[in-house]
Design a protein around this motif. Structure first.
Motif, PDB file in Angstrom:
ATOM      1  N   GLY A   1       6.894  36.259  75.876  1.00 51.42           N
ATOM      2  CA  GLY A   1       7.715  36.934  76.873  1.00 51.42           C
ATOM      3  C   GLY A   1       9.184  36.691  76.605  1.00 51.42           C
ATOM      4  N   ALA A   2       9.819  37.638  75.957  1.00 50.07           N
ATOM      5  CA  ALA A   2      11.221  37.460  75.571  1.00 50.07           C
ATOM      6  C   ALA A   2      12.138  37.731  76.746  1.00 50.07           C
ATOM      7  CB  ALA A   2      11.557  38.400  74.419  1.00 50.07           C
ATOM      8  N   ALA A   3      13.295  37.083  76.723  1.00 45.63           N
ATOM      9  CA  ALA A   3      14.296  37.319  77.745  1.00 45.63           C
ATOM     10  C   ALA A   3      14.867  38.724  77.590  1.00 45.63           C
ATOM     11  CB  ALA A   3      15.393  36.272  77.638  1.00 45.63           C
ATOM     12  N   GLN A   4      15.481  39.216  78.656  1.00 44.37           N
ATOM     13  CA  GLN A   4      16.042  40.560  78.650  1.00 44.37           C
ATOM     14  C   GLN A   4      17.176  40.671  77.637  1.00 44.37           C
ATOM     15  OE1 GLN A   4      14.782  43.030  80.545  1.00 44.37           O
ATOM     16  NE2 GLN A   4      16.150  44.488  79.558  1.00 44.37           N
ATOM     17  N   SER A   5      17.157  41.748  76.847  1.00 48.82           N
ATOM     18  CA  SER A   5      18.222  41.989  75.884  1.00 48.82           C
ATOM     19  C   SER A   5      19.411  42.626  76.584  1.00 48.82           C
ATOM     20  CB  SER A   5      17.731  42.902  74.758  1.00 48.82           C
ATOM     21  OG  SER A   5      16.673  42.305  74.057  1.00 48.82           O
ATOM     22  N   THR A   6      20.599  42.441  75.994  1.00 57.51           N
ATOM     23  CA  THR A   6      21.804  43.052  76.530  1.00 57.51           C
ATOM     24  C   THR A   6      22.140  44.309  75.747  1.00 57.51           C
ATOM     25  OG1 THR A   6      23.189  41.678  75.092  1.00 57.51           O
ATOM     26  CG2 THR A   6      22.714  40.821  77.300  1.00 57.51           C
ATOM     27  N   GLY A   7      23.087  45.104  76.261  1.00 56.26           N
ATOM     28  CA  GLY A   7      23.493  46.324  75.590  1.00 56.26           C
ATOM     29  C   GLY A   7      24.568  46.080  74.548  1.00 56.26           C
ATOM     30  N   LEU A   8      24.949  47.151  73.861  1.00 57.39           N
ATOM     31  CA  LEU A   8      25.976  47.075  72.830  1.00 57.39           C
ATOM     32  C   LEU A   8      27.368  47.133  73.450  1.00 57.39           C
ATOM     33  CD1 LEU A   8      24.556  49.500  70.125  1.00 57.39           C
ATOM     34  CD2 LEU A   8      24.933  47.061  69.816  1.00 57.39           C
ATOM     35  N   ALA A   9      28.287  46.370  72.871  1.00 64.63           N
ATOM     36  CA  ALA A   9      29.683  46.420  73.287  1.00 64.63           C
ATOM     37  C   ALA A   9      30.539  46.688  72.061  1.00 64.63           C
ATOM     38  CB  ALA A   9      30.097  45.103  73.942  1.00 64.63           C
TER      39      ALA A   9
ATOM     40  N   THR B   1      13.351  32.918  69.957  1.00 64.33           N
ATOM     41  CA  THR B   1      14.754  32.527  69.818  1.00 64.33           C
ATOM     42  C   THR B   1      15.668  33.693  70.190  1.00 64.33           C
ATOM     43  OG1 THR B   1      14.282  30.944  68.056  1.00 64.33           O
ATOM     44  CG2 THR B   1      16.528  31.762  68.190  1.00 64.33           C
ATOM     45  N   ALA B   2      16.684  33.405  70.981  1.00 58.76           N
ATOM     46  CA  ALA B   2      17.695  34.415  71.307  1.00 58.76           C
ATOM     47  C   ALA B   2      18.640  34.576  70.119  1.00 58.76           C
ATOM     48  CB  ALA B   2      18.479  33.997  72.547  1.00 58.76           C
TER      49      ALA B   2
ATOM     50  N   ARG C   1      28.709  44.943  69.117  1.00 61.17           N
ATOM     51  CA  ARG C   1      27.997  43.668  69.207  1.00 61.17           C
ATOM     52  C   ARG C   1      27.008  43.698  70.356  1.00 61.17           C
ATOM     53  NH1 ARG C   1      29.496  38.091  71.503  1.00 61.17           N
ATOM     54  NH2 ARG C   1      27.899  36.781  70.554  1.00 61.17           N
ATOM     55  N   GLN C   2      25.790  43.287  70.053  1.00 64.00           N
ATOM     56  CA  GLN C   2      24.785  43.063  71.088  1.00 64.00           C
ATOM     57  C   GLN C   2      24.706  41.554  71.303  1.00 64.00           C
ATOM     58  OE1 GLN C   2      20.858  44.552  70.206  1.00 64.00           O
ATOM     59  NE2 GLN C   2      20.230  44.507  72.355  1.00 64.00           N
ATOM     60  N   ARG C   3      25.116  41.107  72.459  1.00 67.09           N
ATOM     61  CA  ARG C   3      25.236  39.668  72.697  1.00 67.09           C
ATOM     62  C   ARG C   3      23.908  38.950  72.717  1.00 67.09           C
ATOM     63  NH1 ARG C   3      30.138  37.829  74.395  1.00 67.09           N
ATOM     64  NH2 ARG C   3      31.717  39.425  74.833  1.00 67.09           N
ATOM     65  N   ARG C   4      22.869  39.645  73.155  1.00 75.06           N
ATOM     66  CA  ARG C   4      21.567  38.982  73.167  1.00 75.06           C
ATOM     67  C   ARG C   4      20.450  39.969  72.904  1.00 75.06           C
ATOM     68  NH1 ARG C   4      18.847  34.067  76.221  1.00 75.06           N
ATOM     69  NH2 ARG C   4      16.695  34.529  75.620  1.00 75.06           N
ATOM     70  N   CYS C   5      19.610  39.607  71.928  1.00 76.16           N
ATOM     71  CA  CYS C   5      18.297  40.194  71.738  1.00 76.16           C
ATOM     72  C   CYS C   5      17.400  39.043  71.292  1.00 76.16           C
ATOM     73  CB  CYS C   5      18.325  41.379  70.774  1.00 76.16           C
ATOM     74  SG  CYS C   5      19.267  41.130  69.255  1.00 76.16           S
ATOM     75  N   ASN C   6      16.188  39.324  70.872  1.00 76.76           N
ATOM     76  CA  ASN C   6      15.229  38.230  70.705  1.00 76.76           C
ATOM     77  C   ASN C   6      14.364  38.407  69.466  1.00 76.76           C
ATOM     78  OD1 ASN C   6      15.555  37.018  73.625  1.00 76.76           O
ATOM     79  ND2 ASN C   6      15.230  39.214  73.899  1.00 76.76           N
ATOM     80  N   ILE C   7      13.949  37.303  68.887  1.00 75.92           N
ATOM     81  CA  ILE C   7      12.941  37.336  67.818  1.00 75.92           C
ATOM     82  C   ILE C   7      11.583  37.490  68.481  1.00 75.92           C
ATOM     83  CG2 ILE C   7      11.886  36.102  65.900  1.00 75.92           C
ATOM     84  CD1 ILE C   7      14.476  34.598  65.484  1.00 75.92           C
ATOM     85  N   LEU C   8      10.942  38.620  68.248  1.00 75.62           N
ATOM     86  CA  LEU C   8       9.664  38.913  68.876  1.00 75.62           C
ATOM     87  C   LEU C   8       8.486  38.385  68.081  1.00 75.62           C
ATOM     88  CD1 LEU C   8      10.196  42.612  69.993  1.00 75.62           C
ATOM     89  CD2 LEU C   8      10.542  40.530  71.325  1.00 75.62           C
ATOM     90  N   ALA C   9       8.634  38.340  66.756  1.00 78.59           N
ATOM     91  CA  ALA C   9       7.513  37.973  65.907  1.00 78.59           C
ATOM     92  C   ALA C   9       8.009  37.572  64.535  1.00 78.59           C
ATOM     93  CB  ALA C   9       6.543  39.149  65.784  1.00 78.59           C
ATOM     94  N   ILE C  10       7.224  36.743  63.851  1.00 80.54           N
ATOM     95  CA  ILE C  10       7.533  36.307  62.484  1.00 80.54           C
ATOM     96  C   ILE C  10       6.226  36.224  61.703  1.00 80.54           C
ATOM     97  CG2 ILE C  10       8.525  34.506  61.025  1.00 80.54           C
ATOM     98  CD1 ILE C  10      10.136  33.520  63.399  1.00 80.54           C
ATOM     99  N   VAL C  11       6.240  36.774  60.500  1.00 78.02           N
ATOM    100  CA  VAL C  11       5.097  36.603  59.601  1.00 78.02           C
ATOM    101  C   VAL C  11       5.588  36.675  58.164  1.00 78.02           C
ATOM    102  CG1 VAL C  11       4.498  39.065  59.545  1.00 78.02           C
ATOM    103  CG2 VAL C  11       2.751  37.361  59.034  1.00 78.02           C
TER     104      VAL C  11
END
Length: 263
Positions: A13-21, A145-146, A162-172
């Protein structure tokens, strides 16, 4: 566009992403000058980042011709650090290109292609740190990770966004999926993890895909490959310059109006 499906392990459950600035003002750009636009023969562009005063990190597919699948002539590449509305903090030509041996342009093995989609460019002349302070790489990233992304892209090619926050959803297998807002032209853009007072680069944008019905950005892990690319550049003979570029007195770095490079 790749469908990831069950290949990647999702976050809980990733945190909410922010928009682009848009980094419109000089003050907005402060600290991000090392991110720039890589102009390609006046006809296309990608994003790139200084990781040393003379080294730019970007995506491998940006430095290959899409039709011939041959490595581009480095003399046709120009890195424009901190480009904002036609004016760059610094502008440099490219002397040499290093890409992983495992990168195969146009390969249908998409996961392997993303894993190796990294290029390191040596500039003809360094950009001093006081103008654009290079970023360093970061390892140890994990799902959840944010992160943040700073890039150019379709419809926003003249200034960084710049998008201040998005998230790593998966790694393989050294491939990461992010819920970051990227588009054509964002290829090669740095993905940052916050470490102390400044971001460190965990990946570069390679392309897009879908994961559990959601559009995602994809990027490779860097630490294993970038060290080998640095050694590749150190061991290769430096080319003898065969061109001199002259600018009239007072001429400023102007935007080319180039189009984005598609992966």
């Amino acid at each position: 566009m790749a469908v990831l499906g069950s290949l990647l392990s999702p976050t809980s459950g990733a945190a909410q992403s922010t928009g682009l600035a848009r980094l419109s003002d000089r003050d907005d750009l402060l600290g991000w000058e090392a991110v720039g636009r890589l102009d390609i023969d006046g006809r296309g562009y990608c994003s790139g980042t200084l990781i040393a005063t003379s080294l730019v990190l970007t995506a491998a597919h940006c430095v290959f011709d899409k039709q011939s699948r041959q490595l581009r002539d480095p003399r046709n590449l120009t890195f424009r650090a901190g480009l904002r509305d036609g004016v760059a903090i610094a502008e440099r030509g490219v002397a040499r290109i290093a890409v992983p041996e495992g990168y195969v342009p146009g390969s249908t093995e998409w996961l392997d292609r993303v894993r190796h989609d990294i290029a390191l460019l040596e500039l003809e002349k360094p950009i001093v740190s006081s103008d654009a302070d290079p970023f360093v790489l970061h390892s140890g990233q994990r799902v959840g990770t944010a992160v943040s992304v700073t890039s150019y892209g379709e419809g926003r090619s003249e200034a960084l966004s710049r998008q201040r926050r998005c998230n790593i959803l998966a790694i393989v297998d050294d491939v990461m999926a992010f819920d970051c807002d990227v588009t054509f032209g964002s290829s090669g853009a740095p993905v940052f993890a916050r470490v102390g007072s400044r971001g460190r680069i965990v990946s570069v944008i390679s392309g897009g895909g879908t994961f559990e019905g959601q559009s995602v950005a994809l990027g490779p892990s860097l630490t294993k490959i970038v060290g080998r690319l640095k050694a590749q550049l150190r061991n290769a003979p430096r080319p003898v310059p065969d061109r001199i570029r002259r600018l009239p007195v007072g001429e400023r770095n102007q935007s080319t109006g180039a189009k984005f490079i598609r992966n």
